[in-house]
Design a protein around this motif. Structure first.
Motif, PDB file in Angstrom:
ATOM      1  N   GLN A 195       0.834  -1.200   0.000  1.00 16.57           N
ATOM      2  CA  GLN A 195       0.000   0.000   0.000  1.00 16.57           C
ATOM      3  C   GLN A 195       0.869   1.251   0.000  1.00 16.57           C
ATOM      4  N   ARG A 196       1.903   1.282   0.837  1.00 17.54           N
ATOM      5  CA  ARG A 196       2.780   2.452   0.897  1.00 17.54           C
ATOM      6  C   ARG A 196       3.574   2.597  -0.401  1.00 17.54           C
ATOM      7  N   LEU A 197       3.979   1.463  -0.984  1.00 14.46           N
ATOM      8  CA  LEU A 197       4.696   1.524  -2.252  1.00 14.46           C
ATOM      9  C   LEU A 197       3.827   2.149  -3.331  1.00 14.46           C
ATOM     10  N   LEU A 198       2.551   1.768  -3.389  1.00  6.45           N
ATOM     11  CA  LEU A 198       1.645   2.333  -4.384  1.00  6.45           C
ATOM     12  C   LEU A 198       1.490   3.846  -4.190  1.00  6.45           C
ATOM     13  N   VAL A 199       1.441   4.297  -2.935  1.00  3.92           N
ATOM     14  CA  VAL A 199       1.360   5.735  -2.658  1.00  3.92           C
ATOM     15  C   VAL A 199       2.582   6.444  -3.218  1.00  3.92           C
ATOM     16  N   SER A 200       3.786   5.861  -3.003  1.00  3.87           N
ATOM     17  CA  SER A 200       5.020   6.458  -3.509  1.00  3.87           C
ATOM     18  C   SER A 200       5.047   6.464  -5.029  1.00  3.87           C
ATOM     19  N   LEU A 201       4.552   5.396  -5.654  1.00  4.32           N
ATOM     20  CA  LEU A 201       4.523   5.322  -7.115  1.00  4.32           C
ATOM     21  C   LEU A 201       3.594   6.378  -7.703  1.00  4.32           C
ATOM     22  N   ARG A 202       2.470   6.627  -7.035  1.00 10.82           N
ATOM     23  CA  ARG A 202       1.554   7.682  -7.499  1.00 10.82           C
ATOM     24  C   ARG A 202       2.220   9.045  -7.356  1.00 10.82           C
ATOM     25  N   ALA A 203       2.844   9.293  -6.191  1.00  9.80           N
ATOM     26  CA  ALA A 203       3.468  10.588  -5.929  1.00  9.80           C
ATOM     27  C   ALA A 203       4.616  10.871  -6.889  1.00  9.80           C
ATOM     28  N   SER A 204       5.298   9.826  -7.356  1.00 12.32           N
ATOM     29  CA  SER A 204       6.440   9.982  -8.253  1.00 12.32           C
ATOM     30  C   SER A 204       6.044   9.963  -9.721  1.00 12.32           C
ATOM     31  N   GLY A 205       4.741   9.846 -10.006  1.00 11.39           N
ATOM     32  CA  GLY A 205       4.272   9.922 -11.379  1.00 11.39           C
ATOM     33  C   GLY A 205       4.339   8.628 -12.161  1.00 11.39           C
ATOM     34  N   PHE A 206       4.516   7.490 -11.495  1.00 11.17           N
ATOM     35  CA  PHE A 206       4.554   6.211 -12.188  1.00 11.17           C
ATOM     36  C   PHE A 206       3.162   5.585 -12.315  1.00 11.17           C
ATOM     37  N   ILE A 207       2.229   6.056 -11.484  1.00  9.80           N
ATOM     38  CA  ILE A 207       0.847   5.588 -11.534  1.00  9.80           C
ATOM     39  C   ILE A 207      -0.069   6.802 -11.473  1.00  9.80           C
ATOM     40  N   SER A 208      -1.092   6.814 -12.301  1.00 10.44           N
ATOM     41  CA  SER A 208      -2.114   7.860 -12.228  1.00 10.44           C
ATOM     42  C   SER A 208      -3.442   7.201 -11.876  1.00 10.44           C
ATOM     43  N   LEU A 237       2.968  -5.366 -13.452  1.00 13.32           N
ATOM     44  CA  LEU A 237       4.222  -6.106 -13.345  1.00 13.32           C
ATOM     45  C   LEU A 237       5.375  -5.140 -13.577  1.00 13.32           C
ATOM     46  N   TRP A 238       6.468  -5.344 -12.825  1.00 18.72           N
ATOM     47  CA  TRP A 238       7.613  -4.445 -12.851  1.00 18.72           C
ATOM     48  C   TRP A 238       8.888  -5.242 -13.108  1.00 18.72           C
ATOM     49  N   PRO A 239       9.903  -4.632 -13.734  1.00 20.07           N
ATOM     50  CA  PRO A 239      11.184  -5.328 -13.915  1.00 20.07           C
ATOM     51  C   PRO A 239      11.735  -5.790 -12.571  1.00 20.07           C
ATOM     52  N   ALA A 240      12.143  -7.038 -12.488  1.00 19.82           N
ATOM     53  CA  ALA A 240      12.619  -7.598 -11.224  1.00 19.82           C
ATOM     54  C   ALA A 240      13.893  -6.924 -10.737  1.00 19.82           C
ATOM     55  N   ASP A 241      14.701  -6.374 -11.662  1.00 22.36           N
ATOM     56  CA  ASP A 241      15.965  -5.746 -11.272  1.00 22.36           C
ATOM     57  C   ASP A 241      15.819  -4.242 -11.071  1.00 22.36           C
ATOM     58  N   LEU A 242      14.594  -3.765 -10.892  1.00 19.46           N
ATOM     59  CA  LEU A 242      14.333  -2.344 -10.724  1.00 19.46           C
ATOM     60  C   LEU A 242      15.002  -1.817  -9.462  1.00 19.46           C
ATOM     61  N   ASN A 243      15.710  -0.684  -9.579  1.00 19.57           N
ATOM     62  CA  ASN A 243      16.289  -0.022  -8.413  1.00 19.57           C
ATOM     63  C   ASN A 243      15.245   0.943  -7.877  1.00 19.57           C
ATOM     64  N   LEU A 244      14.526   0.522  -6.877  1.00 22.93           N
ATOM     65  CA  LEU A 244      13.378   1.288  -6.383  1.00 22.93           C
ATOM     66  C   LEU A 244      13.794   2.642  -5.822  1.00 22.93           C
ATOM     67  N   HIS A 245      14.916   2.691  -5.113  1.00 24.19           N
ATOM     68  CA  HIS A 245      15.350   3.952  -4.515  1.00 24.19           C
ATOM     69  C   HIS A 245      15.661   4.988  -5.604  1.00 24.19           C
ATOM     70  N   THR A 246      16.411   4.581  -6.611  1.00 24.82           N
ATOM     71  CA  THR A 246      16.742   5.499  -7.708  1.00 24.82           C
ATOM     72  C   THR A 246      15.487   5.915  -8.444  1.00 24.82           C
ATOM     73  N   MET A 247      14.602   4.969  -8.678  1.00 23.57           N
ATOM     74  CA  MET A 247      13.370   5.218  -9.430  1.00 23.57           C
ATOM     75  C   MET A 247      12.498   6.270  -8.733  1.00 23.57           C
ATOM     76  N   LEU A 248      12.328   6.159  -7.419  1.00 24.70           N
ATOM     77  CA  LEU A 248      11.444   7.065  -6.690  1.00 24.70           C
ATOM     78  C   LEU A 248      12.111   8.378  -6.352  1.00 24.70           C
ATOM     79  N   SER A 249      13.435   8.436  -6.429  1.00 27.12           N
ATOM     80  CA  SER A 249      14.154   9.671  -6.102  1.00 27.12           C
ATOM     81  C   SER A 249      14.269  10.607  -7.286  1.00 27.12           C
ATOM     82  N   ASN A 250      14.118  10.075  -8.512  1.00 28.98           N
ATOM     83  CA  ASN A 250      14.248  10.901  -9.721  1.00 28.98           C
ATOM     84  C   ASN A 250      13.043  11.796  -9.906  1.00 28.98           C
TER      85      ASN A 250
END
Length: 250
Positions: A195-208, A237-250
């Motif tokens: 749930q918290r991950l989805l909130v971060s993904l929305r805030a970072s523009g990966f989910i609308s 579905l997301w790439p298994a090798d995704l760097n989540l920290h880099t992705m959400l910090s950009n």
């Protein structure tokens, strides 16, 4: 009738404002560093069901301070550019102050505040509430970035989207072998919950969100995310090798 408060009186009334709140508290302070006593009062108020809206605006919070503030779903934290106002209120009282909610200011500075009562100063109290609400709307809500510590799959309540994935475990495992994992599995790689991950993904523009339904954006599809739908619902579905920290910090 409005009352003038000096530094010590401001601290005393502020603590009472938090400890006697029954519904909500708004804390607006450009500089923000909570002392242990204020944190304890906030924790006790949360246990009573009180919600908090906290607005700051002059400098980035220390990581530990921000993490503590975002650890409870009863606290909403906002950053507001060019904030200079200091205001602290609950459903009955409002403090308009020169004092930041900052340890040094509360101890060392000479401050002045005005205490307004909803009962005795209704017009001024109501105006302070409206202005506080405006500052909250102007602010940018802050979210917790998941901690990059790999762990075993944590126990947490699943959203409908994650429950759909669980119903299709075999397919999810197969997709993981093909280099793609579900939101649920991505969250389980980090010390967070879905749930918290989805909130971060929305805030970072990966989910609308359109009409109450989450959708992938071009930004997420550019990194290889996929949308899937079945008779039971839809999931990502997301790439298994995704760097989540880099992705959400950009």
């Amino acid at each position: 009738m409005a009352k003038l408060l000096n530094t010590s009186a401001t601290n005393f009334v502020l603590e009472n404002l938090i400890s006697k709140a029954r519904k909500h508290v708004v804390l607006i302070s450009p500089y923000l560093k909570l002392n242990k006593r204020i944190k304890k009062l906030i924790e006790d108020a949360i246990l009573r069901g009180v919600s908090f809206h906290i607005v700051y605006g002059k400098q980035e919070l220390h990581a530990d301070e921000k993490s503590w503030l975002l650890s409870s779903t009863k606290i909403k934290l906002f950053f507001c550019d060019d904030l200079h106002a200091k205001c602290y209120l609950n459903e009955a009282y409002s403090i308009i102050s020169s004092m930041n909610l900052y340890e040094f200011s509360q101890v060392h500075n000479y401050e002045m505040s005005i205490l307004l009562s909803k009962k005795d100063d209704n017009d001024a109290y109501t105006d302070s509430v409206k202005e506080a609400e405006r500052l909250i709307r102007m602010g940018q809500e802050q979210y917790q970035i998941p901690v990059l510590t790999e762990t075993e799959s944590p126990a947490y309540p699943l959203t409908h989207q994650q429950s759909v994935v669980v119903k299709h475990v075999g397919r999810a495992i197969k997709q993981e072998e093909n280099g793609k994992i579900s939101t649920n599995l991505l969250a389980s790689k980090y010390k967070t919950n879905a749930q918290r991950l989805l909130v971060s993904l929305r805030a970072s523009g990966f989910i609308s969100t359109e009409n109450g339904r989450d959708e992938l954006t071009e930004k997420s599809m550019d990194i290889g995310a996929e949308f899937h739908e079945s008779s039971a619902g839809h999931y990502f579905l997301w790439p298994a090798d995704l760097n989540l920290h880099t992705m959400l910090s950009n």
